[in-house]
Design a protein around this motif. Structure first.
Motif, PDB file in Angstrom:
ATOM      1  N   SER A  29       1.044  -1.191  -0.006  1.00 52.74           N
ATOM      2  CA  SER A  29       0.025   0.015  -0.009  1.00 52.74           C
ATOM      3  C   SER A  29       0.959   1.215  -0.004  1.00 52.74           C
ATOM      4  CB  SER A  29      -0.890   0.042   1.160  1.00 52.74           C
ATOM      5  OG  SER A  29      -1.875   1.204   1.271  1.00 52.74           O
ATOM      6  N   ARG A  30       0.691   2.110  -1.027  1.00 48.15           N
ATOM      7  CA  ARG A  30       1.509   3.304  -1.149  1.00 48.15           C
ATOM      8  C   ARG A  30       0.433   4.353  -1.562  1.00 48.15           C
ATOM      9  NH1 ARG A  30       6.158   1.956  -5.301  1.00 48.15           N
ATOM     10  NH2 ARG A  30       4.162   0.862  -6.354  1.00 48.15           N
ATOM     11  N   ASP A  31       0.452   5.422  -0.672  1.00 45.97           N
ATOM     12  CA  ASP A  31      -0.552   6.402  -0.796  1.00 45.97           C
ATOM     13  C   ASP A  31      -0.005   7.765  -1.471  1.00 45.97           C
ATOM     14  OD1 ASP A  31      -2.422   8.347  -0.711  1.00 45.97           O
ATOM     15  OD2 ASP A  31      -2.686   8.567   1.559  1.00 45.97           O
ATOM     16  N   LEU A  32       0.152   7.528  -2.859  1.00 46.59           N
ATOM     17  CA  LEU A  32       1.073   8.251  -3.768  1.00 46.59           C
ATOM     18  C   LEU A  32       0.390   9.341  -4.241  1.00 46.59           C
ATOM     19  CD1 LEU A  32       3.405   5.703  -5.464  1.00 46.59           C
ATOM     20  CD2 LEU A  32       4.035   6.782  -3.454  1.00 46.59           C
ATOM     21  N   PRO A  33       0.860  10.571  -4.566  1.00 48.78           N
ATOM     22  CA  PRO A  33       0.294  11.559  -5.250  1.00 48.78           C
ATOM     23  C   PRO A  33      -0.354  10.897  -6.741  1.00 48.78           C
ATOM     24  CG  PRO A  33       1.883  12.521  -4.399  1.00 48.78           C
ATOM     25  CD  PRO A  33       2.241  11.156  -4.096  1.00 48.78           C
ATOM     26  N   GLY A  34       0.445  10.069  -7.511  1.00 49.79           N
ATOM     27  CA  GLY A  34       0.122   9.467  -8.738  1.00 49.79           C
ATOM     28  C   GLY A  34      -1.014   8.697  -8.537  1.00 49.79           C
ATOM     29  N   TRP A  35      -1.144   8.032  -7.443  1.00 48.42           N
ATOM     30  CA  TRP A  35      -2.440   6.966  -7.346  1.00 48.42           C
ATOM     31  C   TRP A  35      -3.547   7.732  -7.208  1.00 48.42           C
ATOM     32  CZ3 TRP A  35      -6.521   6.228  -4.492  1.00 48.42           C
ATOM     33  CH2 TRP A  35      -7.114   5.138  -4.423  1.00 48.42           C
ATOM     34  N   TRP A  36      -3.663   8.851  -6.495  1.00 48.62           N
ATOM     35  CA  TRP A  36      -4.832   9.652  -6.480  1.00 48.62           C
ATOM     36  C   TRP A  36      -5.050  10.447  -7.864  1.00 48.62           C
ATOM     37  CZ3 TRP A  36      -8.265   9.476  -2.487  1.00 48.62           C
ATOM     38  CH2 TRP A  36      -7.743   9.072  -1.367  1.00 48.62           C
ATOM     39  N   ASP A  37      -4.026  10.704  -8.646  1.00 48.59           N
ATOM     40  CA  ASP A  37      -4.350  11.547  -9.833  1.00 48.59           C
ATOM     41  C   ASP A  37      -5.042  10.311 -10.901  1.00 48.59           C
ATOM     42  OD1 ASP A  37      -3.190  13.613  -9.166  1.00 48.59           O
ATOM     43  OD2 ASP A  37      -1.119  13.146 -10.125  1.00 48.59           O
ATOM     44  N   MET A  38      -4.485   9.083 -10.653  1.00 50.48           N
ATOM     45  CA  MET A  38      -5.178   7.938 -11.395  1.00 50.48           C
ATOM     46  C   MET A  38      -6.565   7.573 -11.283  1.00 50.48           C
ATOM     47  SD  MET A  38      -2.932   6.620 -14.010  1.00 50.48           S
ATOM     48  CE  MET A  38      -3.578   4.936 -13.977  1.00 50.48           C
ATOM     49  N   THR A  39      -7.087   7.893  -9.942  1.00 50.79           N
ATOM     50  CA  THR A  39      -8.220   7.065  -9.443  1.00 50.79           C
ATOM     51  C   THR A  39      -9.364   8.251  -9.266  1.00 50.79           C
ATOM     52  OG1 THR A  39      -7.336   6.945  -7.108  1.00 50.79           O
ATOM     53  CG2 THR A  39      -7.336   5.023  -8.675  1.00 50.79           C
ATOM     54  N   ALA A  40      -8.990   9.491  -8.846  1.00 47.99           N
ATOM     55  CA  ALA A  40      -9.720  10.472  -8.274  1.00 47.99           C
ATOM     56  C   ALA A  40      -9.648  11.806  -9.215  1.00 47.99           C
ATOM     57  CB  ALA A  40      -9.650  10.562  -7.073  1.00 47.99           C
ATOM     58  N   GLY A  41      -8.511  12.030  -9.832  1.00 49.11           N
ATOM     59  CA  GLY A  41      -8.422  13.304 -10.668  1.00 49.11           C
ATOM     60  C   GLY A  41      -7.381  14.199  -9.884  1.00 49.11           C
ATOM     61  N   SER A  42      -6.949  15.099 -10.438  1.00 50.46           N
ATOM     62  CA  SER A  42      -5.756  16.002 -10.047  1.00 50.46           C
ATOM     63  C   SER A  42      -6.031  16.491  -8.950  1.00 50.46           C
ATOM     64  CB  SER A  42      -5.334  16.805 -11.158  1.00 50.46           C
ATOM     65  OG  SER A  42      -6.123  17.654 -11.690  1.00 50.46           O
ATOM     66  N   GLU A  43      -7.341  17.070  -8.559  1.00 51.59           N
ATOM     67  CA  GLU A  43      -7.544  18.040  -7.511  1.00 51.59           C
ATOM     68  C   GLU A  43      -8.562  17.175  -6.647  1.00 51.59           C
ATOM     69  OE1 GLU A  43      -9.360  21.660  -8.766  1.00 51.59           O
ATOM     70  OE2 GLU A  43      -7.619  22.250  -9.877  1.00 51.59           O
ATOM     71  N   VAL A  44      -7.865  16.397  -5.553  1.00 49.40           N
ATOM     72  CA  VAL A  44      -8.573  15.436  -4.799  1.00 49.40           C
ATOM     73  C   VAL A  44      -9.572  16.238  -3.773  1.00 49.40           C
ATOM     74  CG1 VAL A  44      -8.281  13.395  -3.255  1.00 49.40           C
ATOM     75  CG2 VAL A  44      -6.733  13.734  -5.147  1.00 49.40           C
ATOM     76  N   THR A  45     -10.429  16.028  -3.506  1.00 43.36           N
ATOM     77  CA  THR A  45     -11.339  16.650  -2.494  1.00 43.36           C
ATOM     78  C   THR A  45     -11.383  15.832  -1.323  1.00 43.36           C
ATOM     79  OG1 THR A  45     -13.384  15.340  -3.152  1.00 43.36           O
ATOM     80  CG2 THR A  45     -13.165  17.621  -4.162  1.00 43.36           C
ATOM     81  N   THR A  46     -12.013  16.453  -0.191  1.00 46.05           N
ATOM     82  CA  THR A  46     -12.003  16.041   1.450  1.00 46.05           C
ATOM     83  C   THR A  46     -12.762  14.612   1.061  1.00 46.05           C
ATOM     84  OG1 THR A  46     -11.733  17.977   2.345  1.00 46.05           O
ATOM     85  CG2 THR A  46     -12.619  16.170   3.714  1.00 46.05           C
ATOM     86  N   ALA A  47     -14.026  14.818   0.273  1.00 41.32           N
ATOM     87  CA  ALA A  47     -14.997  13.754   0.051  1.00 41.32           C
ATOM     88  C   ALA A  47     -14.285  12.629  -0.555  1.00 41.32           C
ATOM     89  CB  ALA A  47     -16.270  14.221  -0.681  1.00 41.32           C
TER      90      ALA A  47
END
Length: 213
Positions: A90-108
């Motif tokens: 498990s790696r909470d990487l910025p790139g992981w969030w870009d791939m799965t949620a988009g470049s601007e990750v919200t609190t929700a």
């Protein structure tokens, strides 16, 4: 009843698998009130062909044909041991969030994807860039798989299959024996992959909304 600032259909809909304790039309009025209170679209998450679906249709609601993920989804299940290969880290990487949620990750988004006691942010990287990503969460003996994504430039290279194998290995280490996942009925490539991994359809669900907004 669930609300998460509009991020994902499941997290912003009312699950209708149980007895609401009141007539369905009364329950749907409560659903609409909850949606107004939270600033989301009133939506019911309904198993296709269930008695609840018939009652919701009779109450004047309709299938949400405008849902971004498609009007209907399959829920598939399968044994992890059939496709486990390696163990994901498990790696909470910025790139992981870009791939799965988009470049601007919200609190929700962080709440929906990051909450829970046993979550895995699995990814594959090349040259420091995340090329494939998936989220796994174990509850009791079930691994829930979500947000599988592969960078367009790296598709058809077996990355999704490899990542699923590593996630299955992680799930086995956490005590899971079975996986469950949702996939839009029109996503034929993903369905073929999951079938190759030993998953089969358990049921389908659709989102229903008021016929008149």
């Amino acid at each position: 009843m669930r609300a998460a600032d509009g991020f994902t259909g499941r997290a912003n809909s009312t699950l209708t698998s149980g007895d609401p304790g009141v007539p369905i039309p009364v329950a749907l009025i409560t659903v609409e009130g909850f949606a107004r209170e939270h600033g989301i679209k009133p939506t019911a998450h309904v198993v296709k062909g269930s008695p609840h679906e018939q009652a919701i249709e009779a109450a004047g609601w309709r299938v949400d044909l405008d849902h971004p993920g498609g009007a209907e989804s399959q829920v598939m299940t399968g044994p992890l041991e059939k496709f486990a290969a390696g163990v994901a880290v498990s790696r909470d990487l910025p790139g992981w969030w870009d791939m799965t949620a988009g470049s601007e990750v919200t609190t929700a988004q962080r709440h929906v994807l990051g909450s829970g006691g046993n979550v895995c942010f699995a990814s594959l990287t090349e040259g420091g860039t995340v090329t494939a990503a998936v989220r796994g969460a174990v509850v009791e003996d079930v691994l829930h798989v979500a947000r599988l994504a592969v960078r367009p430039s790296h598709r058809r290279q077996g990355l999704a299959r490899r990542l699923m194998g590593e996630l299955a290995g992680w799930g086995l280490e956490q005590g899971a024996t079975t996986c469950v996942l949702q996939v839009a009925e029109h996503n034929e490539a993903a369905i073929r992959l999951y079938e190759d991994l030993g998953c089969t359809e358990h049921h389908r669900y659709r989102y229903w909304v008021p016929a008149v907004s």
